[in-house]
Design a protein around this motif. Structure first.
Motif, PDB file in Angstrom:
ATOM      1  N   ARG A  85       0.734  -1.368  -0.218  1.00  0.00           N
ATOM      2  CA  ARG A  85      -0.039   0.118   0.110  1.00  0.00           C
ATOM      3  C   ARG A  85       0.767   1.209   0.009  1.00  0.00           C
ATOM      4  O   ARG A  85       0.521   2.189  -0.701  1.00  0.00           O
ATOM      5  CB  ARG A  85      -0.888  -0.008   1.288  1.00  0.00           C
ATOM      6  CG  ARG A  85      -1.974  -0.944   1.086  1.00  0.00           C
ATOM      7  CD  ARG A  85      -3.073  -0.772   2.207  1.00  0.00           C
ATOM      8  NE  ARG A  85      -2.426  -0.870   3.487  1.00  0.00           N
ATOM      9  CZ  ARG A  85      -2.489  -1.793   4.216  1.00  0.00           C
ATOM     10  NH1 ARG A  85      -2.994  -3.022   3.944  1.00  0.00           N
ATOM     11  NH2 ARG A  85      -2.016  -1.704   5.554  1.00  0.00           N
ATOM     12  N   ARG A  86       1.956   0.965   0.809  1.00  0.00           N
ATOM     13  CA  ARG A  86       2.674   2.385   0.924  1.00  0.00           C
ATOM     14  C   ARG A  86       3.434   2.525  -0.445  1.00  0.00           C
ATOM     15  O   ARG A  86       3.635   3.597  -0.914  1.00  0.00           O
ATOM     16  CB  ARG A  86       3.784   2.073   2.153  1.00  0.00           C
ATOM     17  CG  ARG A  86       4.531   3.490   2.140  1.00  0.00           C
ATOM     18  CD  ARG A  86       5.384   3.211   3.723  1.00  0.00           C
ATOM     19  NE  ARG A  86       6.264   4.308   3.946  1.00  0.00           N
ATOM     20  CZ  ARG A  86       7.003   4.434   5.229  1.00  0.00           C
ATOM     21  NH1 ARG A  86       6.819   3.456   5.878  1.00  0.00           N
ATOM     22  NH2 ARG A  86       7.529   5.584   5.580  1.00  0.00           N
ATOM     23  N   ALA A  87       3.966   1.479  -1.122  1.00  0.00           N
ATOM     24  CA  ALA A  87       4.674   1.640  -2.423  1.00  0.00           C
ATOM     25  C   ALA A  87       3.825   2.288  -3.196  1.00  0.00           C
ATOM     26  O   ALA A  87       4.426   3.132  -4.420  1.00  0.00           O
ATOM     27  CB  ALA A  87       5.277   0.240  -2.744  1.00  0.00           C
ATOM     28  N   THR A  88       2.638   1.717  -3.153  1.00  0.00           N
ATOM     29  CA  THR A  88       1.621   2.251  -4.639  1.00  0.00           C
ATOM     30  C   THR A  88       1.560   3.802  -4.119  1.00  0.00           C
ATOM     31  O   THR A  88       1.342   4.686  -5.130  1.00  0.00           O
ATOM     32  CB  THR A  88       0.242   1.390  -4.292  1.00  0.00           C
ATOM     33  OG1 THR A  88       0.537   0.262  -4.614  1.00  0.00           O
ATOM     34  CG2 THR A  88      -0.532   2.009  -5.598  1.00  0.00           C
ATOM     35  N   ALA A  89       1.067   4.258  -3.101  1.00  0.00           N
ATOM     36  CA  ALA A  89       0.775   5.477  -2.561  1.00  0.00           C
ATOM     37  C   ALA A  89       2.038   6.530  -2.830  1.00  0.00           C
ATOM     38  O   ALA A  89       2.008   7.619  -3.193  1.00  0.00           O
ATOM     39  CB  ALA A  89       0.495   5.613  -1.037  1.00  0.00           C
ATOM     40  N   GLU A  90       3.226   5.876  -2.617  1.00  0.00           N
ATOM     41  CA  GLU A  90       4.526   7.026  -2.775  1.00  0.00           C
ATOM     42  C   GLU A  90       5.033   6.682  -3.976  1.00  0.00           C
ATOM     43  O   GLU A  90       6.282   7.440  -4.196  1.00  0.00           O
ATOM     44  CB  GLU A  90       5.274   6.656  -1.540  1.00  0.00           C
ATOM     45  CG  GLU A  90       4.837   6.951  -0.277  1.00  0.00           C
ATOM     46  CD  GLU A  90       5.685   6.847   0.986  1.00  0.00           C
ATOM     47  OE1 GLU A  90       7.164   6.459   0.727  1.00  0.00           O
ATOM     48  OE2 GLU A  90       5.481   6.878   2.122  1.00  0.00           O
ATOM     49  N   GLY A  91       4.639   5.733  -4.914  1.00  0.00           N
ATOM     50  CA  GLY A  91       5.316   5.625  -6.292  1.00  0.00           C
ATOM     51  C   GLY A  91       6.567   5.049  -6.268  1.00  0.00           C
ATOM     52  O   GLY A  91       7.422   5.847  -6.964  1.00  0.00           O
ATOM     53  N   TRP A  92       7.158   4.153  -5.518  1.00  0.00           N
ATOM     54  CA  TRP A  92       8.248   3.512  -5.547  1.00  0.00           C
ATOM     55  C   TRP A  92       8.583   2.789  -6.721  1.00  0.00           C
ATOM     56  O   TRP A  92       7.863   2.168  -7.033  1.00  0.00           O
ATOM     57  CB  TRP A  92       8.324   2.420  -4.275  1.00  0.00           C
ATOM     58  CG  TRP A  92       8.278   3.098  -2.736  1.00  0.00           C
ATOM     59  CD1 TRP A  92       7.978   4.272  -2.553  1.00  0.00           C
ATOM     60  CD2 TRP A  92       8.378   2.233  -1.745  1.00  0.00           C
ATOM     61  NE1 TRP A  92       8.053   4.374  -1.027  1.00  0.00           N
ATOM     62  CE2 TRP A  92       8.299   3.227  -0.543  1.00  0.00           C
ATOM     63  CE3 TRP A  92       8.505   0.899  -1.435  1.00  0.00           C
ATOM     64  CZ2 TRP A  92       8.173   2.685   0.683  1.00  0.00           C
ATOM     65  CZ3 TRP A  92       8.559   0.455  -0.046  1.00  0.00           C
ATOM     66  CH2 TRP A  92       8.283   1.347   1.246  1.00  0.00           C
ATOM     67  N   PRO A  93       9.797   3.073  -7.194  1.00  0.00           N
ATOM     68  CA  PRO A  93      10.156   2.513  -8.633  1.00  0.00           C
ATOM     69  C   PRO A  93      10.331   0.766  -8.288  1.00  0.00           C
ATOM     70  O   PRO A  93      10.629   0.392  -7.360  1.00  0.00           O
ATOM     71  CB  PRO A  93      11.571   3.180  -8.819  1.00  0.00           C
ATOM     72  CG  PRO A  93      12.049   3.458  -7.505  1.00  0.00           C
ATOM     73  CD  PRO A  93      10.705   3.773  -6.587  1.00  0.00           C
ATOM     74  N   HIS A  94      10.123   0.384  -9.220  1.00  0.00           N
ATOM     75  CA  HIS A  94      10.035  -1.568  -9.613  1.00  0.00           C
ATOM     76  C   HIS A  94      11.298  -1.890  -9.332  1.00  0.00           C
ATOM     77  O   HIS A  94      11.742  -2.977  -8.949  1.00  0.00           O
ATOM     78  CB  HIS A  94       9.262  -1.893 -10.730  1.00  0.00           C
ATOM     79  CG  HIS A  94       7.810  -1.477 -10.743  1.00  0.00           C
ATOM     80  ND1 HIS A  94       6.785  -2.087  -9.816  1.00  0.00           N
ATOM     81  CD2 HIS A  94       7.118  -0.573 -11.279  1.00  0.00           C
ATOM     82  CE1 HIS A  94       5.664  -1.764 -10.132  1.00  0.00           C
ATOM     83  NE2 HIS A  94       5.745  -0.795 -10.972  1.00  0.00           N
ATOM     84  N   HIS A  95      12.308  -0.950  -9.906  1.00  0.00           N
ATOM     85  CA  HIS A  95      13.564  -1.401  -9.744  1.00  0.00           C
ATOM     86  C   HIS A  95      14.311  -1.373  -8.325  1.00  0.00           C
ATOM     87  O   HIS A  95      15.749  -1.763  -8.395  1.00  0.00           O
ATOM     88  CB  HIS A  95      14.574  -0.906 -10.858  1.00  0.00           C
ATOM     89  CG  HIS A  95      14.617   0.502 -10.692  1.00  0.00           C
ATOM     90  ND1 HIS A  95      13.686   1.501 -10.964  1.00  0.00           N
ATOM     91  CD2 HIS A  95      15.704   1.416 -10.100  1.00  0.00           C
ATOM     92  CE1 HIS A  95      13.908   2.799 -10.912  1.00  0.00           C
ATOM     93  NE2 HIS A  95      15.107   2.648 -10.196  1.00  0.00           N
ATOM     94  N   ALA A  96      13.835  -0.890  -7.524  1.00  0.00           N
ATOM     95  CA  ALA A  96      14.454  -0.443  -6.267  1.00  0.00           C
ATOM     96  C   ALA A  96      14.599  -1.743  -5.375  1.00  0.00           C
ATOM     97  O   ALA A  96      13.758  -2.642  -5.624  1.00  0.00           O
ATOM     98  CB  ALA A  96      13.571   0.543  -5.486  1.00  0.00           C
TER      99      ALA A  96
END
Length: 401
Positions: free
Chosen positions: A68-79
């Motif tokens: 949920r947090r990754a979606t809300a903050e837009g974390w990059p997939h390659h991280a």
């Protein structure tokens, strides 16, 4: 605003350690369950199986929160954190698939944690291989991270700390705070050890493992316990020591009343307060009713404690005879309505005092046969009421010779 990849691990906080540990556990489990002799591999690593099952709910919560947090903050997939989460989910699905594959179709649960615990039961019920020794089988049946084993060890730690040190002959060997620890540890040990013995009965149909461990349980441990069976034997030994010591202590302080097993923990704090207070205050401690015993039975314990204390030794310091008899009478009044063998034994103790009546102002050794003088009539022979017997005993003690 998107978070910089270099800061993502810091944002994961302690969840990163949880996921990395889970990744390693999943990899080990996948290799075990995919092996040709998978039962042998699982049998040798029951602790890992249980560890994954126990922590699985926490892993599921952590994955859901981070997604949920990754979606809300837009974390990059390659991280790196995103790759870690993806690998953990992939391994989780692989382990779940293999676990369900090893289970009978009718016994396949929905979650990974339930599947692993069910897998443990399947392997244990299959029994040991030919030639497997009793101790090795015991290690299989008792993984060190069993919740019941941890509970039994926690209780045993209290018992060992209190009863391993030299015990005084007159006073209680524990303080009020330690009595409260014992009050909580006794039922914990009872339930945990009972569950562990039931587990052995369930999985070891031959009964050899349980019989073997029961024979060794009374022996004092000679080394620090490490394996599951050693932890069980350590806990069982100190639980036995605690029960024996407490039984002897209660017998000297509450005779002729015999407390039931469920009543013993609730009596310990009261006795510690009663004997640990300052002179003149100790006897004023009131035993409150609880789930283990009623108010009338609490009065019965108070009456027995007063009689036992007066017959055990001469009171030290200031002593008021009238106050002592008032406490006896008040406890007898409170115990009205209680019936049973304990009440009858208390009646006999009071009748014995009337028969062996003491001299005025001489409170020591109330039941000493050396001080017996046959009365003109048996005052308490037909009396059933405890308060009336206390009154008769008081009158007998006041009678001048």
């Amino acid at each position: 605003m998107a978070t910089h990849p270099d800061n993502l691990r810091a944002r994961l906080e302690d969840r990163a350690d949880l996921l990395e540990a889970t990744r390693l556990r999943y990899r080990a489990l996948r290799g075990m369950l995919d092996a040709f002799f998978w039962k042998d591999r699982v049998r040798a690593h029951f602790e890992l199986l249980r560890e994954v099952a126990q922590v699985q709910p926490e892993v599921e919560v952590a994955l859901a929160a981070l997604k949920r947090r990754a979606t809300a903050e837009g974390w990059p997939h390659h991280a790196a954190p995103m790759k870690l989460m993806a690998e953990v989910e992939r391994l989780r699905e692989a382990v779940l698939h293999l676990a369900l594959k090893r289970l009978p179709e009718a016994e396949r649960p929905e979650t990974l944690g339930e599947a692993l615990l069910k897998l443990e039961e399947v392997v244990l019920e299959a029994g040991p291989l030919l030639g497997r020794r009793t101790w090795a089988r015991a290690v299989e049946l008792l993984p060190r991270n069993l919740p019941e084993l941890r509970a039994a060890c926690a209780a045993a730690e209290v018992f060992e700390r209190v009863f391993k040190r030299p015990a005084p002959e007159v006073v209680l060997p524990f303080s009020v705070s330690e009595a409260d620890e014992l009050r909580r540890a006794l039922p914990l040990a009872e339930s945990a050890l009972a569950a562990l013995w039931r587990r052995l009965e369930h999985f070891d149909t031959s009964g050899r493992v349980k019989e073997f461990l029961e024979r060794r349980a009374p022996r004092a441990p000679l080394q620090v316990p490490r394996s599951g069976p050693e932890l069980l034997l350590h806990a069982a030994f100190w639980h036995g020591v605690a029960r024996a010591r407490l039984r002897a202590l209660l017998e000297t302080r509450l005779a002729p009343v015999v407390p039931r097993e469920a009543e013993v923990p609730e009596l310990l704090v009261w006795l510690a307060v009663r004997e640990g207070a300052a002179p003149g205050e100790a006897r004023e401690a009131r035993l409150e009713a609880c789930e283990a015993f009623s108010d009338a039975r609490a009065g019965l314990f108070e009456l027995a404690a007063e009689l036992a204390a007066l017959s055990r030794e001469r009171p030290s310091g200031a002593w008021n005879e009238e106050t002592a008899w008032a406490r006896l009478w008040s406890a007898a009044q409170r115990a009205r309505g209680e019936e049973g063998p304990d009440v009858e034994r208390l009646r006999d103790a009071l009748r014995l005092f009337i028969l062996l009546r003491g001299q005025e102002q001489t409170p020591a050794r109330l039941f000493s046969p050396a001080r017996a003088r046959p009365p003109a009539a048996d005052v308490g022979a037909d009396v059933k009421d405890l308060a009336a017997l206390v009154h008769a005993a008081r009158a007998s003690a006041s009678r001048r010779t």
